[in-house]
Write a protein that holds these residues in place. Structure first.
Motif, PDB file in Angstrom:
ATOM      1  N   MET A  45      -1.740 -10.138 -11.216  1.00 15.36           N
ATOM      2  CA  MET A  45      -1.795  -9.529 -12.549  1.00 15.36           C
ATOM      3  C   MET A  45      -1.471  -8.046 -12.448  1.00 15.36           C
ATOM      4  O   MET A  45      -1.521  -7.461 -11.361  1.00 15.36           O
ATOM      5  CB  MET A  45      -3.171  -9.732 -13.169  1.00 15.36           C
ATOM      6  N   ASN A  46      -1.146  -7.470 -13.582  1.00 14.99           N
ATOM      7  CA  ASN A  46      -0.871  -6.029 -13.654  1.00 14.99           C
ATOM      8  C   ASN A  46       0.238  -5.603 -12.699  1.00 14.99           C
ATOM      9  O   ASN A  46       0.162  -4.557 -12.058  1.00 14.99           O
ATOM     10  CB  ASN A  46      -2.148  -5.216 -13.407  1.00 14.99           C
ATOM     11  N   ALA A  65      11.729 -11.386  -5.739  1.00 15.55           N
ATOM     12  CA  ALA A  65      11.713 -10.137  -6.502  1.00 15.55           C
ATOM     13  C   ALA A  65      10.560  -9.301  -5.973  1.00 15.55           C
ATOM     14  O   ALA A  65       9.435  -9.799  -5.854  1.00 15.55           O
ATOM     15  CB  ALA A  65      11.536 -10.409  -7.989  1.00 15.55           C
ATOM     16  N   ASP A  66      10.829  -8.055  -5.636  1.00 10.93           N
ATOM     17  CA  ASP A  66       9.743  -7.159  -5.222  1.00 10.93           C
ATOM     18  C   ASP A  66       8.786  -6.992  -6.392  1.00 10.93           C
ATOM     19  O   ASP A  66       9.194  -7.035  -7.559  1.00 10.93           O
ATOM     20  CB  ASP A  66      10.296  -5.798  -4.803  1.00 10.93           C
ATOM     21  N   ILE A  67       7.505  -6.813  -6.084  1.00  9.68           N
ATOM     22  CA  ILE A  67       6.512  -6.590  -7.137  1.00  9.68           C
ATOM     23  C   ILE A  67       5.859  -5.228  -6.948  1.00  9.68           C
ATOM     24  O   ILE A  67       5.644  -4.776  -5.826  1.00  9.68           O
ATOM     25  CB  ILE A  67       5.461  -7.726  -7.195  1.00  9.68           C
ATOM     26  N   TYR A  68       5.559  -4.600  -8.082  1.00  8.11           N
ATOM     27  CA  TYR A  68       5.022  -3.241  -8.107  1.00  8.11           C
ATOM     28  C   TYR A  68       3.772  -3.208  -8.981  1.00  8.11           C
ATOM     29  O   TYR A  68       3.669  -3.952  -9.960  1.00  8.11           O
ATOM     30  CB  TYR A  68       6.054  -2.281  -8.723  1.00  8.11           C
ATOM     31  N   CYS A  69       2.862  -2.318  -8.673  1.00  9.95           N
ATOM     32  CA  CYS A  69       1.702  -2.076  -9.527  1.00  9.95           C
ATOM     33  C   CYS A  69       2.207  -1.514 -10.860  1.00  9.95           C
ATOM     34  O   CYS A  69       3.005  -0.575 -10.870  1.00  9.95           O
ATOM     35  CB  CYS A  69       0.751  -1.089  -8.856  1.00  9.95           C
ATOM     36  N   CYS A  70       1.748  -2.095 -11.967  1.00 10.81           N
ATOM     37  CA  CYS A  70       2.214  -1.644 -13.284  1.00 10.81           C
ATOM     38  C   CYS A  70       1.637  -0.283 -13.659  1.00 10.81           C
ATOM     39  O   CYS A  70       2.139   0.377 -14.567  1.00 10.81           O
ATOM     40  CB  CYS A  70       1.903  -2.672 -14.366  1.00 10.81           C
TER      41      CYS A  70
END
Length: 106
Positions: A45-46, A65-70
């Motif tokens: 999440m987020n 897909a790379d994921i990042y902190c929102c």
């Protein structure tokens, strides 16, 4: 923060303390990320997902897909979008998050 997951422990972004994943979504601690040990989660999440790209990883070829902190934009890991080998299909839709990027909160 307690309202996010009730009384359940969760994993937070080490950089900004944003909730990232519930303890109940942890599937495996036996993964290696780009920079070291990583966990596999069924949900996160987020996060914000980056551009889809094909990568050759230790266990085969994938679209990820790379994921990042929102909240702070810290790169956390990646999401498996597609596995090109049948024996790796169970990883599709799962998230790999580097242990150095998260902390456990109770």
């Amino acid at each position: 923060m307690a309202g996010v997951a009730g009384n359940q422990p969760l994993y937070i972004c080490r950089n900004c303390k944003n909730p990232i994943a519930l303890r109940s979504d942890l599937l495996s601690k036996a993964f290696i990320g780009k920079y070291g040990p990583a966990y596999m989660f069924s949900h996160a999440m987020n996060i914000i997902a980056g551009q889809k790209e094909d990568r050759k990883l230790i266990t085969g070829a994938y679209s990820v897909a790379d994921i990042y902190c929102c909240n702070c934009g810290e790169i956390l890991g990646w999401k498996y979008l597609r596995a090109y080998e049948m024996q790796q299909k169970s990883k599709e839709g799962k998230f790999i998050i580097e242990t150095a990027k998260i902390a456990k909160e109770y």
